[in-house]
Design a protein around this motif. Structure first.
Motif, PDB file in Angstrom:
ATOM      1  N   THR A 199      28.789  31.450  47.766  1.00 42.07           N
ATOM      2  CA  THR A 199      29.875  32.384  47.475  1.00 42.07           C
ATOM      3  C   THR A 199      30.744  32.725  48.677  1.00 42.07           C
ATOM      4  O   THR A 199      31.672  33.519  48.539  1.00 42.07           O
ATOM      5  CB  THR A 199      29.283  33.693  46.921  1.00 42.07           C
TER       6      THR A 199
ATOM      7  N   HIS B   1      32.988  37.186  47.042  1.00 44.27           N
ATOM      8  CA  HIS B   1      32.841  36.630  45.704  1.00 44.27           C
ATOM      9  C   HIS B   1      31.397  36.762  45.236  1.00 44.27           C
ATOM     10  O   HIS B   1      30.453  36.691  46.037  1.00 44.27           O
ATOM     11  CB  HIS B   1      33.244  35.154  45.690  1.00 44.27           C
ATOM     12  N   SER B   2      31.221  36.914  43.934  1.00 45.31           N
ATOM     13  CA  SER B   2      29.880  36.992  43.370  1.00 45.31           C
ATOM     14  C   SER B   2      29.504  35.715  42.620  1.00 45.31           C
ATOM     15  O   SER B   2      28.439  35.648  42.007  1.00 45.31           O
ATOM     16  CB  SER B   2      29.775  38.190  42.413  1.00 45.31           C
ATOM     17  N   GLY B   3      30.367  34.708  42.688  1.00 52.68           N
ATOM     18  CA  GLY B   3      30.093  33.432  42.052  1.00 52.68           C
ATOM     19  C   GLY B   3      30.520  32.281  42.942  1.00 52.68           C
ATOM     20  O   GLY B   3      31.173  32.464  43.978  1.00 52.68           O
TER      21      GLY B   3
ATOM     22  N   SER C  84      37.110  31.416  42.250  1.00 52.81           N
ATOM     23  CA  SER C  84      35.663  31.505  42.078  1.00 52.81           C
ATOM     24  C   SER C  84      35.223  31.533  40.617  1.00 52.81           C
ATOM     25  O   SER C  84      35.981  31.876  39.708  1.00 52.81           O
ATOM     26  CB  SER C  84      35.144  32.764  42.782  1.00 52.81           C
TER      27      SER C  84
ATOM     28  N   ASP D 249      33.414  33.730  39.588  1.00 49.36           N
ATOM     29  CA  ASP D 249      33.315  35.140  39.208  1.00 49.36           C
ATOM     30  C   ASP D 249      34.566  35.635  38.487  1.00 49.36           C
ATOM     31  O   ASP D 249      34.741  36.838  38.295  1.00 49.36           O
ATOM     32  CB  ASP D 249      33.003  36.019  40.428  1.00 49.36           C
ATOM     33  N   SER D 250      35.457  34.685  38.099  1.00 47.41           N
ATOM     34  CA  SER D 250      36.681  34.961  37.333  1.00 47.41           C
ATOM     35  C   SER D 250      37.798  35.581  38.157  1.00 47.41           C
ATOM     36  O   SER D 250      38.812  36.013  37.601  1.00 47.41           O
ATOM     37  CB  SER D 250      36.398  35.864  36.110  1.00 47.41           C
ATOM     38  N   THR D 251      37.658  35.620  39.476  1.00 45.34           N
ATOM     39  CA  THR D 251      38.690  36.207  40.328  1.00 45.34           C
ATOM     40  C   THR D 251      39.178  35.211  41.372  1.00 45.34           C
ATOM     41  O   THR D 251      38.544  34.182  41.641  1.00 45.34           O
ATOM     42  CB  THR D 251      38.182  37.459  41.062  1.00 45.34           C
TER      43      THR D 251
ATOM     44  N   SER E 240      35.609  31.444  34.499  1.00 48.44           N
ATOM     45  CA  SER E 240      35.596  30.917  35.868  1.00 48.44           C
ATOM     46  C   SER E 240      36.961  30.364  36.243  1.00 48.44           C
ATOM     47  O   SER E 240      37.615  29.688  35.440  1.00 48.44           O
ATOM     48  CB  SER E 240      34.549  29.813  35.977  1.00 48.44           C
TER      49      SER E 240
END
Length: 443
Positions: free
Chosen positions: A198, A222-224, A242, A244-246, A267
């Motif tokens: 991440t 990021h968390s993903g 990412s 994490d959709s961001t 994603s």
């Protein structure tokens, strides 16, 4: 020297510019409109044809029985097969000068090819697992290879009093997962590496820097999984996309986080800046494309029409079009000033993986999953003109020379194929393979 860090630097870079698809500010005229005004002939005719007769249409691939073309790009033929790798060839890149081309493979090596003779100049041996991709710095001084051995390697591309060409200058270690991608800043002073975690890492790539190839920042937040990283054309910002959709926007000098772009519901697969940097485009597995104004980092429009994951997006070099490729087996073309849908290219039988424009924007090349060829579309009509087929295995990657005079495809059949117009003066004057043994380079 590095960009100024003063607070008004980014604003000065942006003063007076307008957006592709962004309303004109302070009475200025958009780059696309300036191009139209400057050229009242071919470009104006082409734009009128695109916007007036094909918006919202769809083009179905027809059986290709005659692959002879009339334009110079249409005359591309297989002019060379590059052999030597002992496993799948994963990726390929031309140097900025067009003088060399590099292929990387699951055999743990990279090969450097001279683009006049197509002889192998060097075999780069340093990685201990397969090499996933490679990237040249914009100034042409460095080649970086990324690998499943959790490292990136930086190679010198030119000789100097201190070192010879194609020597490994540094091993960039610290990632704990497969290093999948990398991006140089436009001034070649920094490199960002992305791995299966991440937090991308930023490395000092300055040729004369005493801290060369040291990690100067770790972009956490990021968390993903981070799928892509892109520098803005002026180098003032870096964007990461990412799972994490961001998307996150980072300052290109201090590496501080500036913004988090929220809106996608799945994603984020890819992102691209427009050629002049007015907008950022992001694609997602929510089947949408979002357009972000880089002055304020707000979403100004959302493009819909795909019915599955949108894998990638690319702008044409002339700035007129954006293309998006999807798992729904289609390619969509969008006009960049209004963001209207121009056409949908139908007929692929698998997910479409990549799309690349020719240097003059006259053709679009697309690649679908598990296919042994690359499709060539004429942007004047958006019709398929031919398919470049020559591999016995699936094409993994392809790249267009900066000059536009050649395209290279690489495959699971362990080979690379050069496609070119042999009548182009100078560039392909000699296609005979040299019998000189390539240089073997190890770390």
């Amino acid at each position: 020297s590095r960009r100024s860090v003063d607070g008004g630097a980014q604003e000065r870079m942006r003063n007076g510019r307008t957006g592709v698809g962004v309303p004109a500010r302070r009475g200025t005229t958009s780059p696309i409109r300036q191009a139209r005004d400057a050229d009242e002939g071919e470009l104006a005719t082409l734009v009128a044809k695109v916007l007036g007769t094909r918006r919202g249409s769809a083009h179905q691939i027809q059986p290709v029985t005659d692959i002879s073309g009339k334009g110079s790009t249409d005359k591309m033929k297989q002019t060379q097969r590059l052999e030597g790798h002992t496993d799948w060839v994963r990726a390929c890149k031309f140097s900025p000068s067009d003088q060399t081309m590099v292929t990387v493979s699951r055999d743990n090596t990279a090969r450097v090819w001279d683009t006049k003779s197509w002889k192998c100049l060097a075999v780069l041996k340093a990685h201990t697992d397969w090499v996933r991709d490679c990237f040249f710095s914009p100034n042409g001084m460095w080649l970086v290879t990324v690998s499943h051995d959790c490292t990136a390697r930086a190679w010198t591309t030119r000789s100097s009093p201190q070192t010879s060409a194609w020597r490994c200058d540094a091993t960039l270690a610290g990632h704990n997962e497969v290093v999948r991608s990398a991006a140089f800043s436009p001034d070649s002073l920094f490199l960002v590496t992305v791995c299966n975690d991440t937090a991308p890492r930023v490395w000092d790539a300055g040729l004369d820097s005493p801290a060369r190839w040291t990690c100067v920042a770790r972009l956490a937040g990021h968390s993903g999984l981070v799928m892509a990283c892109r520098f803005s054309p002026d180098g003032a910002s870096l964007v990461t996309a990412s799972f994490d959709s961001t998307l996150r926007v980072w300052d290109g000098v201090t590496w501080a986080r500036l913004q988090t772009l929220v809106g996608h519901t799945g994603s984020v697969m890819d992102c691209q800046f427009s050629p002049a940097g007015e907008v950022l485009v992001s694609t997602s597995n929510d089947a949408t494309i979002r357009i972000w104004d880089t002055d304020c980092w707000t979403c100004i429009t959302m493009l819909t029409g795909h019915t599955n994951t949108v894998r990638r997006c690319r702008f044409s070099p002339n700035g007129l079009w954006l293309v998006t490729v999807s798992n729904d087996e289609t390619v969509r073309v969008w006009e960049t000033e209004s963001w209207n849908h121009v056409t949908t290219l139908l007929g692929h039988n698998e997910a479409v993986l990549r799309a690349v424009f020719s240097a003059d924007s006259s053709h679009l090349f697309t690649l679908e999953q598990h296919d042994n060829g690359v499709y060539m579309w004429a942007t004047g009509t958006w019709k398929l003109t031919r398919k470049l087929s020559g591999h016995s295995g699936a094409v993994c990657d392809f790249t267009m020379a900066p000059s536009g005079r050649a395209l290279v495809t690489v495959s699971t059949d362990k080979d690379a194929i050069v496609w070119s117009d042999k009548t182009s003066p100078g560039w392909f004057a000699s296609l005979a393979m040299s019998k000189i043994q390539p240089l073997s380079v190890t770390a």
